[in-house]
Design a protein around this motif. Structure first.
Motif, mmCIF file in Angstrom:
data_model
loop_
_atom_site.group_PDB
_atom_site.id
_atom_site.type_symbol
_atom_site.label_atom_id
_atom_site.label_comp_id
_atom_site.label_asym_id
_atom_site.label_seq_id
_atom_site.Cartn_x
_atom_site.Cartn_y
_atom_site.Cartn_z
ATOM 1 N N TYR A 1 0.823 -1.214 0.000
ATOM 2 C CA TYR A 1 0.000 0.000 0.000
ATOM 3 C C TYR A 1 0.857 1.264 0.000
ATOM 4 O O TYR A 1 0.350 2.372 0.181
ATOM 5 C CB TYR A 1 -0.948 -0.005 1.201
ATOM 6 N N LYS A 2 2.156 1.073 -0.173
ATOM 7 C CA LYS A 2 3.123 2.179 -0.246
ATOM 8 C C LYS A 2 3.087 3.061 1.006
ATOM 9 O O LYS A 2 3.381 4.263 0.938
ATOM 10 C CB LYS A 2 2.892 3.070 -1.495
ATOM 11 N N ASN A 3 2.685 2.470 2.108
ATOM 12 C CA ASN A 3 2.626 3.249 3.340
ATOM 13 C C ASN A 3 2.789 2.278 4.517
ATOM 14 O O ASN A 3 1.851 1.549 4.862
ATOM 15 C CB ASN A 3 1.281 3.995 3.416
ATOM 16 N N ILE B 1 3.161 2.947 7.619
ATOM 17 C CA ILE B 1 2.411 3.367 8.821
ATOM 18 C C ILE B 1 0.996 2.791 8.715
ATOM 19 O O ILE B 1 0.484 2.166 9.644
ATOM 20 C CB ILE B 1 2.370 4.904 8.936
ATOM 21 N N LEU B 2 0.401 3.004 7.544
ATOM 22 C CA LEU B 2 -0.937 2.474 7.310
ATOM 23 C C LEU B 2 -0.951 0.952 7.446
ATOM 24 O O LEU B 2 -1.877 0.381 8.011
ATOM 25 C CB LEU B 2 -1.427 2.848 5.911
ATOM 26 N N MET C 1 -10.316 3.124 5.569
ATOM 27 C CA MET C 1 -9.938 4.538 5.594
ATOM 28 C C MET C 1 -11.140 5.459 5.816
ATOM 29 O O MET C 1 -10.968 6.600 6.222
ATOM 30 C CB MET C 1 -9.198 4.906 4.307
ATOM 31 N N TYR D 1 -4.405 4.956 12.791
ATOM 32 C CA TYR D 1 -3.291 5.522 12.030
ATOM 33 C C TYR D 1 -2.342 6.305 12.937
ATOM 34 O O TYR D 1 -1.117 6.140 12.855
ATOM 35 C CB TYR D 1 -3.813 6.421 10.895
ATOM 36 N N LYS E 1 1.519 5.779 13.654
ATOM 37 C CA LYS E 1 2.451 6.856 13.301
ATOM 38 C C LYS E 1 3.329 7.230 14.504
ATOM 39 O O LYS E 1 4.522 7.527 14.345
ATOM 40 C CB LYS E 1 1.685 8.084 12.801
ATOM 41 N N SER F 1 6.654 6.931 12.987
ATOM 42 C CA SER F 1 6.970 8.338 12.704
ATOM 43 C C SER F 1 7.021 8.740 11.229
ATOM 44 O O SER F 1 6.535 9.793 10.862
ATOM 45 C CB SER F 1 8.230 8.805 13.445
ATOM 46 N N LYS F 2 7.612 7.947 10.368
ATOM 47 C CA LYS F 2 7.803 8.416 8.988
ATOM 48 C C LYS F 2 7.545 7.278 7.998
ATOM 49 O O LYS F 2 7.902 6.130 8.284
ATOM 50 C CB LYS F 2 9.262 8.866 8.891
ATOM 51 N N ASN F 3 6.972 7.631 6.871
ATOM 52 C CA ASN F 3 6.754 6.596 5.856
ATOM 53 C C ASN F 3 7.986 6.420 4.982
ATOM 54 O O ASN F 3 8.552 7.394 4.488
ATOM 55 C CB ASN F 3 5.553 6.965 4.979
ATOM 56 N N MET G 1 10.063 3.376 2.268
ATOM 57 C CA MET G 1 10.127 2.050 1.664
ATOM 58 C C MET G 1 11.491 1.422 1.983
ATOM 59 O O MET G 1 12.459 2.134 2.223
ATOM 60 C CB MET G 1 9.935 2.117 0.144
ATOM 61 N N THR H 1 15.839 15.610 -3.125
ATOM 62 C CA THR H 1 14.571 15.822 -3.819
ATOM 63 C C THR H 1 14.835 16.212 -5.268
ATOM 64 O O THR H 1 15.879 16.757 -5.602
ATOM 65 C CB THR H 1 13.753 16.951 -3.154
#
Lengths: 190, 359
Positions: free
Chosen positions: B74-76, B78-79, B149, B158, B162, B166-168, B170, B356
């Motif tokens: 789910y690319k997350n 934390i989720l 959701m 969630y 979190k 703390s941070k999402n 991969m 970035t």
């Protein structure tokens, strides 16, 4: 009457990896990827188009029939439409019904869609034969907030439909937006 | 031409059983090719066996907290933990089926005549898996997530997750570029192609195998065909020549058995690497190795329960190999704690590495 106002904006994506990274940072949630085929129906003389009405069937996540109507507001900031949508069982039967009431003019659009959610905002990364786009659906404030966080500027905003984009860049009379080569997104298609 | 119509829903509902890999699921045996053809169209898979065809329906992992690829689905991250806790709570209260029926009811037209089964087993502590009568199962998976959701308590789940992560982020991936290892993979692919095509990716998750550096072993024993999915996690220029493959099946209905790079086992220390669900296959091969005079050491890959970890010597969980004896298997939230520590580690590794670029 279940008519809702849909607001959306699009951005052209040049760097897909950078966008993916950004969505991960923002904690967006990937829901799924699918192939989507949209067919837009009209009369031969484009009566619906001329009156700001669009009827389409869409297969992908599920089969739906949608009526979209232009809203009166037209400040060109976001793409805004009234949308009425129902789920349908059989697209072919619906196509037959629409043709029997005179909507015989059809145009096709194919896309590969990666669908995300960020809070209550719907985010789609769409691969079309003419490029990759990001589409954000939500309310004004949410759309602007997310756009800003993704690093887009107001001048990058696209507030027209994929049909309109294609209309401007196409090199022939064919109105159908269909893949004639391999697509980039390697996603489950069912 | 008339053709056979099948009632896949009835086949699905009448064939839920406790299957040989120690969890509940649908398995259907048939000799009828018409039936097989229709089921195949619905997304069922099959293999040949003495009873004809062994056919199983589509299945999906709704949530998993032990393996990188499934964690990232789910690319997350934390989720993923929040969702896992939510589903686990439902499962504990026997409400998971009700939740799924609720999702189906929200989309009645689409899910007309759809059946599903939530796979049950004590060995599925860290994974939620469901099966469905046809490919609509994949959409059900998406609808289940969206429903979560939209739930009132989503925010609570969630935020709790979190707070812990703390941070999402991969997990780090690595591309293999050692020509000797790449050539080894190429040979494996070539040799296997005679009997069954395999795929070995040169890109893989970077895992911490430092605990194996002090471990003395003479042979690495992999068990085809499942091993080809993860062999790249363990290969390095010092060990690829120690590799041996030995295909074994507890399920006698799967007849194919082959050996590749066979070596003398007697008196040697054999590191057996295999993905473990029930652990039956590794226990079986351990016994065989012992009978042949070898000294087995078992490294289980992505087990889903503490009881299975207990039969192992080493275990790969997420992106790190652990020694079983150093793990606190008494901890009721063992998998969750491993998950949280792996996420924190991934974030730490990433902090020096962030840059970035323009979208």
């Amino acid at each position: 009457m279940m008519k809702t106002i849909q607001k959306q904006v699009k951005y052209k994506i040049e760097n897909f990896d950078a966008l993916s990274k950004k969505l991960i940072q923002l904690e967006a949630v990937f829901i799924g990827g699918f192939f989507e085929k949209t067919i837009r129906y009209d009369t031969v003389d484009h009566y619906l188009f001329d009156h700001g009405i669009f009827i389409r069937t869409k297969s992908g996540l599920r089969n739906v029939l949608t009526l979209k109507e232009k809203t009166r507001k037209n400040d060109n900031t976001l793409l805004e439409r009234y949308a009425t949508e129902i789920e349908i069982d059989d697209i072919e039967k619906m196509e037959y019904i629409l043709s029997r009431i005179g909507l015989t003019n059809k145009i096709i659009m194919e896309k590969y869609r990666l669908y995300f959610r960020w809070n209550h905002i719907e985010i789609s990364i769409d691969e079309l034969p003419f490029g990759i786009y990001l589409e954000i659906k939500g309310d004004d404030k949410e759309i602007r907030n997310l756009s800003k966080q993704l690093g887009f500027k107001s001048k990058d905003m696209i507030t027209v439909t994929y049909w309109d984009i294609y209309d401007k860049i196409k090199h022939n009379d064919n109105n159908d937006i269909q893949f004639d080569k391999n697509h980039i997104f390697k996603i489950a298609t069912y | 031409m008339s053709y056979m119509k099948i009632d896949a829903q009835q086949i699905f509902q009448n064939n839920v059983k406790f299957v040989e890999y120690s969890r509940s699921g649908v398995v259907y045996y048939t000799e009828n090719l018409d039936e097989l053809y229709e089921l195949k169209k619905l997304g069922w898979n099959f293999n040949t066996c003495s009873a004809g065809y062994r056919v199983i329906p589509p299945s999906v992992t709704i949530c998993d907290i032990t393996e990188c690829k499934k964690i990232e689905q789910y690319k997350n991250i934390i989720l993923n933990l929040a969702y896992f806790n939510f589903l686990k709570k439902l499962k504990k209260k026997n409400k998971l089926e009700d939740y799924i029926y609720h999702v189906l009811r929200n989309n009645e037209v689409y899910y007309k005549n759809f059946s599903f089964h939530v796979s049950c087993s004590p060995i599925l502590e860290a994974e939620i898996k469901i099966e469905g009568v046809d490919l609509r199962l994949y959409h059900l998976k998406e609808d289940m997530l969206v429903e979560f959701m939209n739930q009132e308590d989503y925010k609570d789940f969630y935020l709790l997750s979190k707070k812990q992560i703390s941070k999402n982020k991969m997990y780090i991936k690595k591309i293999e570029n050692d020509p000797k290892i790449l050539s080894f993979y190429e040979t494996l692919i070539k040799k296997n192609s005679i009997v069954r095509p395999i795929y070995i990716s040169s890109e893989h998750y970077q895992i911490d195998t430092s605990i194996l550096e002090d471990l003395e072993y003479d042979i690495m024993l992999f068990i085809p065909y499942g091993c080809y999915k993860f062999i790249n996690l363990f290969m390095n220029k010092n060990n690829y020549q120690k590799v041996m493959f030995w295909e074994v099946h507890i399920d006698q209905s799967k007849p194919n058995i082959h050996k590749l790079y066979a070596k003398d086992i007697c008196g040697r220390r054999i590191l057996i690497l295999d993905s473990v669900y029930s652990g039956k296959t590794v226990l079986y091969i351990k016994k065989v190795v012992e009978e042949m005079g070898g000294i087995p050491i078992i490294l289980g890959i992505y087990p889903k329960s503490k009881s299975v970890i207990n039969i192992l010597d080493y275990v790969l969980l997420i992106n790190k190999v652990y020694k079983k004896d150093e793990l606190d298997l008494e901890d009721p939230k063992f998998f969750e704690h491993i998950y949280i520590s792996s996420c924190k580690e991934a974030i730490k590794n990433d902090e020096n590495n962030s840059k970035t670029s323009e979208i």
